[in-house]
Design an enzyme around this catalytic site. Sequence first.
Site, mmCIF file in Angstrom:
data_model
loop_
_atom_site.group_PDB
_atom_site.id
_atom_site.type_symbol
_atom_site.label_atom_id
_atom_site.label_comp_id
_atom_site.label_asym_id
_atom_site.label_seq_id
_atom_site.Cartn_x
_atom_site.Cartn_y
_atom_site.Cartn_z
ATOM 1 N N HIS A 30 -35.617 24.282 -18.821
ATOM 2 C CA HIS A 30 -34.650 24.239 -19.916
ATOM 3 C C HIS A 30 -34.898 25.415 -20.863
ATOM 4 O O HIS A 30 -36.015 25.946 -20.928
ATOM 5 C CB HIS A 30 -34.796 22.936 -20.705
ATOM 6 C CG HIS A 30 -34.313 21.734 -19.966
ATOM 7 N ND1 HIS A 30 -34.014 20.554 -20.599
ATOM 8 C CD2 HIS A 30 -34.074 21.520 -18.646
ATOM 9 C CE1 HIS A 30 -33.617 19.663 -19.710
ATOM 10 N NE2 HIS A 30 -33.648 20.219 -18.513
ATOM 11 N N GLU A 32 -35.335 25.567 -24.015
ATOM 12 C CA GLU A 32 -36.406 25.351 -24.987
ATOM 13 C C GLU A 32 -37.783 25.491 -24.342
ATOM 14 O O GLU A 32 -38.694 26.096 -24.935
ATOM 15 C CB GLU A 32 -36.280 23.953 -25.612
ATOM 16 C CG GLU A 32 -34.997 23.736 -26.373
ATOM 17 C CD GLU A 32 -33.858 23.165 -25.529
ATOM 18 O OE1 GLU A 32 -32.912 22.618 -26.120
ATOM 19 O OE2 GLU A 32 -33.900 23.263 -24.282
ATOM 20 N N CYS A 41 -33.361 17.703 -25.399
ATOM 21 C CA CYS A 41 -33.517 16.442 -24.666
ATOM 22 C C CYS A 41 -34.903 15.850 -24.962
ATOM 23 O O CYS A 41 -35.744 16.508 -25.585
ATOM 24 C CB CYS A 41 -33.344 16.695 -23.174
ATOM 25 S SG CYS A 41 -34.734 17.573 -22.420
ATOM 26 N N CYS A 74 -37.822 18.183 -23.867
ATOM 27 C CA CYS A 74 -38.000 19.347 -24.731
ATOM 28 C C CYS A 74 -38.491 18.943 -26.119
ATOM 29 O O CYS A 74 -39.346 19.621 -26.700
ATOM 30 C CB CYS A 74 -36.690 20.125 -24.828
ATOM 31 S SG CYS A 74 -36.212 20.892 -23.253
#
Length: 149
Positions: free
Chosen positions: A53, A55, A83, A86
């Site tokens: 992801h 992040e 999410c 993260c």
Amino acid sequence: MIDALHWMKLAFVEAKKALDEDETPVGAVIVKDGSILGRGHNRTRSLNDPTAHAEILAISAACQKLESDRLDGCDLFTTLEPCPMCATALSLARVKRIYWAADDPRMGGCASLYDIPRDPRMPHQIELYRSGDSAESTRLLAEFFQRKR
């Protein structure tokens, strides 16, 4: 003073890179003392890695730059609410503040479904801010998913 809109614009540059690469258009930058330490955009498909992801990639880049597993005093700017994965990683990294443009009612780990960064059971609590152009984030996501149909 934090220029959240400036940093968020750079997160959107990352999100647009993801869209151009046929990835879910989310972008993130990590900033400390007016400098970008890490940036990332979703790369789950290109790296065959569900943890890639925006992040997480930004955290990894910032930690490498600082040669530390801690991001004390750093701020994360991301185009979509992080999410749970993260949000937990950001807490473990000891990020000071998270800024996001659009809420994620389906997977939000900071406000929409969960509040991981402010959970007192976590090892570190993070300040949370909604900031930036939520309409632009929503538009990029809609464009991506429209292409998939």
